[in-house]
Design a protein around this motif. Structure first.
Motif, mmCIF file in Angstrom:
data_model
loop_
_atom_site.group_PDB
_atom_site.id
_atom_site.type_symbol
_atom_site.label_atom_id
_atom_site.label_comp_id
_atom_site.label_asym_id
_atom_site.label_seq_id
_atom_site.Cartn_x
_atom_site.Cartn_y
_atom_site.Cartn_z
ATOM 1 N N HIS A 251 0.814 -1.219 0.000
ATOM 2 C CA HIS A 251 0.000 0.000 0.000
ATOM 3 C C HIS A 251 0.846 1.267 0.000
ATOM 4 O O HIS A 251 0.367 2.337 0.409
ATOM 5 N N ALA A 252 2.090 1.169 -0.459
ATOM 6 C CA ALA A 252 2.892 2.368 -0.684
ATOM 7 C C ALA A 252 2.513 2.969 -2.039
ATOM 8 O O ALA A 252 2.259 2.247 -2.992
ATOM 9 N N ASN A 253 2.481 4.293 -2.095
ATOM 10 C CA ASN A 253 2.125 4.945 -3.363
ATOM 11 C C ASN A 253 3.233 5.850 -3.895
ATOM 12 O O ASN A 253 3.051 6.492 -4.930
ATOM 13 N N TYR A 254 4.373 5.925 -3.175
ATOM 14 C CA TYR A 254 5.487 6.674 -3.750
ATOM 15 C C TYR A 254 6.812 6.069 -3.305
ATOM 16 O O TYR A 254 6.904 5.393 -2.279
ATOM 17 N N ILE A 255 7.821 6.305 -4.142
ATOM 18 C CA ILE A 255 9.188 5.866 -3.864
ATOM 19 C C ILE A 255 10.094 7.088 -3.956
ATOM 20 O O ILE A 255 10.001 7.865 -4.906
ATOM 21 N N ARG A 256 10.934 7.241 -2.965
ATOM 22 C CA ARG A 256 11.981 8.263 -3.049
ATOM 23 C C ARG A 256 13.248 7.587 -3.547
ATOM 24 O O ARG A 256 13.808 6.721 -2.877
ATOM 25 N N LEU A 257 13.689 7.971 -4.749
ATOM 26 C CA LEU A 257 14.920 7.412 -5.301
ATOM 27 C C LEU A 257 16.089 8.150 -4.645
ATOM 28 O O LEU A 257 16.520 9.204 -5.083
ATOM 29 N N HIS A 258 16.592 7.546 -3.615
ATOM 30 C CA HIS A 258 17.397 8.182 -2.578
ATOM 31 C C HIS A 258 18.843 8.419 -2.996
ATOM 32 O O HIS A 258 19.520 7.524 -3.507
ATOM 33 N N ALA A 259 19.296 9.660 -2.796
ATOM 34 C CA ALA A 259 20.717 10.022 -2.752
ATOM 35 C C ALA A 259 21.466 9.905 -4.073
ATOM 36 O O ALA A 259 22.688 9.948 -4.071
ATOM 37 N N MET A 260 20.763 9.802 -5.184
ATOM 38 C CA MET A 260 21.416 9.811 -6.488
ATOM 39 C C MET A 260 20.355 9.721 -7.577
ATOM 40 O O MET A 260 19.249 9.245 -7.316
ATOM 41 N N PRO A 261 20.658 10.189 -8.797
ATOM 42 C CA PRO A 261 19.777 9.892 -9.922
ATOM 43 C C PRO A 261 19.904 8.409 -10.286
ATOM 44 O O PRO A 261 20.989 7.952 -10.635
ATOM 45 N N TYR A 262 18.817 7.675 -10.148
ATOM 46 C CA TYR A 262 18.843 6.253 -10.476
ATOM 47 C C TYR A 262 18.930 6.067 -11.994
ATOM 48 O O TYR A 262 18.652 6.985 -12.760
ATOM 49 N N PRO A 263 19.281 4.882 -12.458
ATOM 50 C CA PRO A 263 19.289 4.608 -13.901
ATOM 51 C C PRO A 263 17.925 4.925 -14.517
ATOM 52 O O PRO A 263 16.884 4.761 -13.870
#
Length: 405
Positions: free
Chosen positions: A189-201
């Motif tokens: 039931h998560a609706n967001y992800i924080r792509l943490h500490a760098m620009p992900y691929p």
């Protein structure tokens, strides 16, 4: 290289663990052959509130003579062309020409987590009837904004519950990994992800666009490791260059609803750098004005943030037992605090899952944590649940325990 370090640490944003360890080429690389015509700085801005779409780009003639080009811009919904703009322009060698147009679009199908509908915009330049250059971007018609203590997507207030963690290496650089993570997060039931500490691929953003996972796109300006040379002006120059590049790379992804300009720089280094951190917002705004900007874990530097962000507002990790505030934080518990309730509040990291031992969680779980992991995690779950309930009751827009994954 030696130039990467100053007297007090790195002179470049390094991200978290992987960014400080990796070397060489570890993501995809493209070699692109171009004609004399070139499209640059293609920007698509859909507006739900204005019921229109604005497109701008720079067209450059890189030949050695004045040339006439025909520019055709088409918006596609699958195989169907839904909007089109045609323009003929004369371009002198090496002198960029700006192409801009705005069209009403009252019946666009909105991109949302429940309906992640994607359009495609193509640019084609012809000279003397022959195609010289093509450019294509995928996008979603949606709009994000803040108003008071609310964050809105397409006019609907968002309540964010999410996940984040450190990028650990090139094994994660795959579509399968991104799909698996987002699917597991949605099942929780998560609706967001924080792509943490760098620009992900890039694939992480592509998959989020397709699956309807909301994203916080963060820079690699990672203060938590305390190994940056913030005293040297070259660091801030490099940081701004990096931040501009990361915004330009991912600004067309509809899944990205927030920019996180940095992570815990003030938490790690103190208020002396507040003005420098706040100035990072100007860099983002220079390349994208369509998303709110904030500063992970660093409150509201110089009042520049569009959202207030706290990390671990209740935890006293040095104490042998949980502080009383774990149990006292219920409706109204943030009244009188440093949150002035003029902007949305993101509590983007909290909880003890990353370091809690049996003694720490015993006030919530009793002796069960000493007998096995099941008891330890059950106690942690009770603590995290109490915090989530309190944060929601206090009207926090976003909560993300560190960490679900």
């Amino acid at each position: 290289p030696q130039t990467a370090r100053g007297p007090d640490g790195f002179l470049y944003p390094m991200g978290s663990w992987w960014g400080q360890l990796c070397a060489g080429i570890w993501q995809n690389v493209w070699l692109i052959r171009q004609s004399d015509w070139h499209v640059d700085n293609l920007v698509i801005v859909p507006s739900v509130r204005n019921h229109n779409i604005a497109v701008s780009m720079t067209v450059l003639n890189q030949g050695n003579h004045v040339a006439t080009g025909h520019v055709a811009v088409t918006v596609w919904d699958g195989p169907t062309a839904v909007l089109r703009h045609d323009q003929t322009l004369a371009a002198a060698p090496g002198r960029p020409v700006t192409v801009e147009w705005t069209r009403p679009w009252p019946n666009a199908r909105l991109w949302s987590p429940d309906d992640p509908h994607l359009y495609r915009l193509s640019v084609e330049i012809r000279e003397n009837g022959a195609v010289q250059e093509t450019e294509t971007l995928r996008f979603g018609f949606r709009e994000v904004w803040t108003e008071g203590t609310r964050l809105y997507l397409n006019g609907e207030p968002l309540r964010l519950f999410g996940d984040e963690w450190h990028y650990f290496g090139s094994l994660e650089n795959s579509r399968v990994y991104a799909e698996t993570w987002y699917r597991m997060a949605k099942n929780a039931h998560a609706n967001y992800i924080r792509l943490h500490a760098m620009p992900y691929p890039p694939v992480f953003y592509d998959v989020a666009d397709e699956m309807g996972m909301l994203l916080v796109a963060e820079s690699a300006i990672y203060g938590s490791s305390k190994n940056l040379d913030l005293k040297t002006p070259a660091f801030w120059k490099n940081a701004k260059t990096h931040l501009a590049d990361r915004v330009i790379r991912d600004r067309h992804h509809p899944s990205v609803i927030l920019w996180s300009a940095e992570n815990e720089v003030l938490t790690a280094y103190g208020k002396a750098y507040e003005t420098a951190v706040a100035s990072l917002k100007e860099v983002v705004r220079a390349h994208d004005t369509t998303r709110p900007v904030y500063f992970e874990g660093d409150d509201d530097p110089a009042g520049a943030a569009d959202l207030v962000s706290w990390h671990y507002p209740l935890e006293i990790t040095e104490a042998p037992a949980l502080p009383a505030s774990f149990y006292a934080f219920m409706p109204g518990g943030l009244e009188g605090s440093r949150w002035k309730r003029t902007k949305p509040l993101m509590i983007s990291e909290f909880g003890l899952m990353w370091e809690a031992g049996p003694k720490t969680v015993a006030p919530a779980g009793g002796n069960a944590g000493f007998s096995g992991l099941e008891g330890l995690w059950a106690a942690n779950a009770l603590i995290t649940q109490a915090q989530i309930e309190g944060f929601r009751a206090a009207d926090a827009t976003g909560v993300a325990p560190w960490n679900l994954v």
